[in-house]
Structures are given as C-alpha cells and as structure tokens.
Design a protein around this motif. Sequence first.
Motif, PDB file in Angstrom:
ATOM      1  N   ALA A 168      -0.647  11.940   4.664  1.00 12.53           N
ATOM      2  CA  ALA A 168      -1.492  12.577   5.696  1.00 12.53           C
ATOM      3  C   ALA A 168      -1.828  11.761   6.836  1.00 12.53           C
ATOM      4  O   ALA A 168      -2.550  12.165   7.915  1.00 12.53           O
ATOM      5  CB  ALA A 168      -2.918  12.915   4.894  1.00 12.53           C
ATOM      6  N   THR A 169      -1.343  10.523   6.914  1.00 16.12           N
ATOM      7  CA  THR A 169      -1.768   9.532   8.029  1.00 16.12           C
ATOM      8  C   THR A 169      -0.583   9.731   9.053  1.00 16.12           C
ATOM      9  O   THR A 169      -0.737   9.149  10.281  1.00 16.12           O
ATOM     10  CB  THR A 169      -2.033   8.225   7.659  1.00 16.12           C
ATOM     11  OG1 THR A 169      -0.563   7.793   7.096  1.00 16.12           O
ATOM     12  CG2 THR A 169      -2.861   8.095   6.593  1.00 16.12           C
ATOM     13  N   VAL A 170       0.492  10.185   8.635  1.00 18.02           N
ATOM     14  CA  VAL A 170       1.762  10.362   9.508  1.00 18.02           C
ATOM     15  C   VAL A 170       1.585  11.466  10.698  1.00 18.02           C
ATOM     16  O   VAL A 170       1.245  12.573  10.326  1.00 18.02           O
ATOM     17  CB  VAL A 170       3.057  10.561   8.652  1.00 18.02           C
ATOM     18  CG1 VAL A 170       4.059  10.790   9.507  1.00 18.02           C
ATOM     19  CG2 VAL A 170       3.204   9.228   7.818  1.00 18.02           C
ATOM     20  N   PRO A 171       1.731  11.167  12.067  1.00 21.59           N
ATOM     21  CA  PRO A 171       1.623  12.224  12.878  1.00 21.59           C
ATOM     22  C   PRO A 171       2.561  13.316  12.684  1.00 21.59           C
ATOM     23  O   PRO A 171       3.767  13.194  12.278  1.00 21.59           O
ATOM     24  CB  PRO A 171       2.156  11.179  14.152  1.00 21.59           C
ATOM     25  CG  PRO A 171       1.783   9.742  13.902  1.00 21.59           C
ATOM     26  CD  PRO A 171       2.142   9.836  12.375  1.00 21.59           C
ATOM     27  N   GLY A 172       1.982  14.506  13.108  1.00 20.17           N
ATOM     28  CA  GLY A 172       2.861  15.848  12.775  1.00 20.17           C
ATOM     29  C   GLY A 172       2.903  16.416  14.322  1.00 20.17           C
ATOM     30  O   GLY A 172       2.992  15.425  15.301  1.00 20.17           O
ATOM     31  N   PRO A 173       3.045  17.538  14.472  1.00 15.67           N
ATOM     32  CA  PRO A 173       3.176  18.298  15.612  1.00 15.67           C
ATOM     33  C   PRO A 173       1.887  17.841  16.556  1.00 15.67           C
ATOM     34  O   PRO A 173       0.786  17.625  15.729  1.00 15.67           O
ATOM     35  CB  PRO A 173       3.335  19.796  15.303  1.00 15.67           C
ATOM     36  CG  PRO A 173       3.298  19.718  13.629  1.00 15.67           C
ATOM     37  CD  PRO A 173       2.925  18.632  13.137  1.00 15.67           C
ATOM     38  N   ALA A 174       2.184  18.111  17.833  1.00 17.56           N
ATOM     39  CA  ALA A 174       1.016  17.991  18.862  1.00 17.56           C
ATOM     40  C   ALA A 174      -0.137  19.043  18.259  1.00 17.56           C
ATOM     41  O   ALA A 174      -0.243  20.148  17.852  1.00 17.56           O
ATOM     42  CB  ALA A 174       1.513  18.412  20.217  1.00 17.56           C
ATOM     43  N   THR A 175      -1.460  18.238  18.340  1.00 16.60           N
ATOM     44  CA  THR A 175      -2.831  19.074  17.873  1.00 16.60           C
ATOM     45  C   THR A 175      -3.496  19.426  18.977  1.00 16.60           C
ATOM     46  O   THR A 175      -4.401  20.291  18.820  1.00 16.60           O
ATOM     47  CB  THR A 175      -3.390  18.138  17.013  1.00 16.60           C
ATOM     48  OG1 THR A 175      -3.769  16.737  17.516  1.00 16.60           O
ATOM     49  CG2 THR A 175      -2.468  17.716  15.746  1.00 16.60           C
ATOM     50  N   PRO A 195       2.555   4.799   0.607  1.00 16.03           N
ATOM     51  CA  PRO A 195       2.432   5.714   1.634  1.00 16.03           C
ATOM     52  C   PRO A 195       1.258   6.741   1.602  1.00 16.03           C
ATOM     53  O   PRO A 195       1.069   7.190   0.473  1.00 16.03           O
ATOM     54  CB  PRO A 195       3.909   6.429   1.603  1.00 16.03           C
ATOM     55  CG  PRO A 195       4.716   5.418   0.711  1.00 16.03           C
ATOM     56  CD  PRO A 195       3.889   4.763  -0.258  1.00 16.03           C
ATOM     57  N   ALA A 196       0.933   7.274   2.459  1.00 14.79           N
ATOM     58  CA  ALA A 196      -0.203   8.238   2.724  1.00 14.79           C
ATOM     59  C   ALA A 196       0.385   9.313   3.666  1.00 14.79           C
ATOM     60  O   ALA A 196       0.011   9.127   4.829  1.00 14.79           O
ATOM     61  CB  ALA A 196      -1.720   7.695   3.025  1.00 14.79           C
ATOM     62  N   ILE A 224       1.042  -1.412   0.005  1.00 11.70           N
ATOM     63  CA  ILE A 224       0.021  -0.052  -0.199  1.00 11.70           C
ATOM     64  C   ILE A 224       0.872   1.244  -0.125  1.00 11.70           C
ATOM     65  O   ILE A 224       1.796   1.400   0.897  1.00 11.70           O
ATOM     66  CB  ILE A 224      -0.788  -0.146   1.241  1.00 11.70           C
ATOM     67  CG1 ILE A 224      -1.859  -1.182   1.182  1.00 11.70           C
ATOM     68  CG2 ILE A 224      -1.784   1.190   1.233  1.00 11.70           C
ATOM     69  CD1 ILE A 224      -2.719  -1.436   2.308  1.00 11.70           C
TER      70      ILE A 224
END
Lengths: 235, 262
Positions: B10-17, B7-8, B5
């Motif tokens: 948008a699914t990867v964690p970014g900064p604290a939300t 890579p997407a 599959i």
Amino acid sequence: MSAVEVIGLRRDVGAVRAVDDASWSAQSGAVTAVLGPNGAGKTTTMECLEGLQRPTAGVARVLGVDPWHAPAEHRARVGVMLQEGGLPVTTTARRLLHHISRLHAAPADIEALMARLGVDRVSGRSIRRLSGGERQRVALAAALVGRPDVAFLDEPTAGLDPHARLDVWDLIRETATAGAAVVVTTHSFEEAERLADHVVIMSSGRVVAEGSLDEVRAGDTLEERYFALTAGGRR
Amino acid sequence: MSSPISPAPATVPGPATGPATPVQRWLAQARFETMTILGHGEQLLVALVLPAMALVGLALSDVPDLGPGRRIDVATAGVLALAVVSTAFTGQAIATGFDRRYGVLRFLGASPLGRDGLILGKLGAVGVVITVQLVVLGGLAAVLGWRPEATGLVPALVTVALGAAAFLALGLLLAGTVRAEGVLALANLAWVLLLGLGVLLPTDRLPDAVQGLARLLPSGALGDGLRLALVEGHWPLAQWLVLLVWAGLAGAATVRWFRWSD
C-alpha cells in the motif's frame, strides 16, 4: 518522452555559475543517481526541477511541464525530499504526514508508510526531538505520501544507520518498480551501484558523465571513474 | 536485498492521483497552522496568556491612566488590539521566519499546496485563532464587568479584520526579509514597543511629541479604532484608512521582497 529532461540548463546564483550547460534525462520506472563533489550543482539542478529555482537559461522539464510555472495538478505528481529536510519542527511526524496526505486526492496509507520506514514508534514525538536519521525517514515519507510519478530525493540516506539505509533503498527500488522516475543525489558509490539504473556525474556545474552504470564505469569501478572525472572539480 | 521490515504494497506509489481540491488544500493548511499555534506553548503564551494578564492587571489597577470612559471598557478594547498584534504579527513573524530557516516554506511551496495556498492557509489560521482570542478574552472581560457599545460591534469586527491584515502583512514582510534570529528579536521588541504606541495606551494619553506619529502607526490605528468602536459606538473611518494603507504597503513590499529561503 523522458519523465525528467535537463537540456542545456544554466543557473547563475549571484556571480557563481552553479549549473553550466547541463543536459541529462531520467526515465519512468528507473532510479537515476546524480553524483558529484560538494558544489557540483546537484542540489541546484534538483531545485530547478522541483520548481524552487528558476533556470537562468536552458530547459528543465518534468513530465513535460516547466516546473517553475507548474500548477497544483503537476506538483501533486512530484514528490520532493529536500537536502535540509523541510520539516516543521514544532509538530509531530504523524500530524505532518496526515496534513500532507490531505493535500492529495488519493494518498498512500500513512500508517503503513511510517511502519515501513520504522518511524511509527516515534510518530507521536515532536519532530524537534527526533534523531537526524528519523527526520530523514520522515522527510522521505513526506515525499512519497502523494504516490508520485516522479520523486526527487536529495541525499535520502545521509546520516542513516545501515538497517535504515537498507529499508530506504528497498522502498526507493519499489517506488521505481511501480513506475515512478526516481532521481537521487548521493555521495555514496555503494548506493549508486546498488540502486541506480542510470548515473549522472556532475563537476563544477557541468555533466561529466551520463549513462547506465556500466557505461559510466567504462571497465573501471564507479569510484575510480568518479575521481578521474571530477579531479579538480571540488569547490 | 534483505529488509527487517516486510513489504507493504500500500505504500508503493501507483498511478498519478492528483491534488485535493483547492478549498480542501487551503482548509487543510489553515487547520494544520491553527493546531500548530494552539498546541505550541510559546505561541499560546503570546496569544492568550499575556493579553489575559494585561487585561486583569489593567482592570484591577489604576495605572496607567487610560483616559475617559469606563476603565474596563477602555482596557478591553486595548487588550483585544494586543491579541490581534500578538497573533497576526508576532506569532506569524516568528513561526514563518523559522519555517523559512528550516526549509518548510520551500517544501510546502513544492507540494500541491503551493505558495498561494500557504499564504491563504496562514490567513485562515490567523482568523481562527483571533476568533478564539476574542471569545476567550471577551468572556474574561465580561466577567470583569466589560459592557461594549452594541452599535460598535460591527465596526469593531471590521477594525479587527483590517488590523489583522495589516499586521499579518508586516509580520510576513519581517519573516521573509530578515534571518530567523533577527525576526525573533525584532518581533518581540516590536510587540513591547507597540504596547505603548497606541495598542494598550490610547494615543491621546501619549506625549504630544509622539501622538501624531502613533496615530499614523498601525498600532495606534488598531487600538484607537477598537476603542472608538467598542467604547463610544463610532465607526473609526480614519483608523480604517490608516490600516488599509499599511496593509497595502506592507503587502506590496512582501510580494516584492519576501524570500522563500534563508
């Protein structure tokens, strides 16, 4: 400061000392694998770090905060995948993940996350009717919906087929690369060797080895070191 | 490492939300619990189908003896009490008991929702479902000839709110202290027993030996309170006191003994 700090942690459950003077740490941007026989204290330690169990003594600190007293602002930065899943079985995967996303201010893209983990095809099905592997992947998605700074994943690949396991490893690695501290418990040496930047081995509630993969292996294979270090530690 | 599959990002964690606001979290949980109840066949059976069958059965038959007052009016008050017991006690006890068994309470407790948000969400869902029950069962009763005392509508709503609080506290106490299979058996057994202890059957229709006991039970206080309000237009102050005491005692016991894991 380490993202996860365990210092002299002790946790008594009734008359049993489940965790005994354990100390280790996990860094942001890295995957830490916690290995050990059943009953070694891995899950108990994780649950102290998740704020689900209160330490009897010592320190469990995540992002500088005591998890037992952590506010919602802290819990939003921590993703949790429990060993038993923790999924309500009477709802669908899609409805559950959308619900969890509403608990966060800026969650991940649910549809992309489900597609990435291969559960988009079954997302409209009741969780009760999913296979064990599908439930595992939904539970992993639920842990990552909030785009956490720290993710605690208790045996995330247990029961997965080889393709699904590769997908999960890729996502865990990307999660760490994006800056999160990822702590994984596992019984798989292959998983630890392919994923982990840092390894902790527990036995009978104690930490018997901690360090980089090479430091823990000390010239042997991880499997050899594990059996040498945990001999007699099975419960 | 290969992956079937692509890579997407948008699914990867970014900064604290951060979390949604407290109100958004509680509303989300109330909505989720409400949809789960209304989308679950067994819950709907207990919440709407069985009370509706009881209403029609009591309205079209002469047994059991419901005492003075128009039969449909007395029967409707009892059926509305039954609806409150079904949702606040039986439904919540069983759902929460199995959520506890499957680790759902622990998972949500570790999420931004937290334990307080979980309880508030349940409270909201119970309120919404009882409102639906009042509308549906009240509509059915109106078709069957129900004419409530207008002056009793406000005290009836207060009685429903106090009854829901008392029975929700009892339901959570059961769910948090007994294993899931035990909760299932006890909640269903209690539902059947409470029918005859003041919910459908007025306490003054009971044998002398159990009348006093039934009036002190939340079932008797809820059923009699709704009958006093909707049939006679009275403010059932004594019944409110009984419900308040049960809500307080069961709530305190729940805080003290509720276990979040099986």
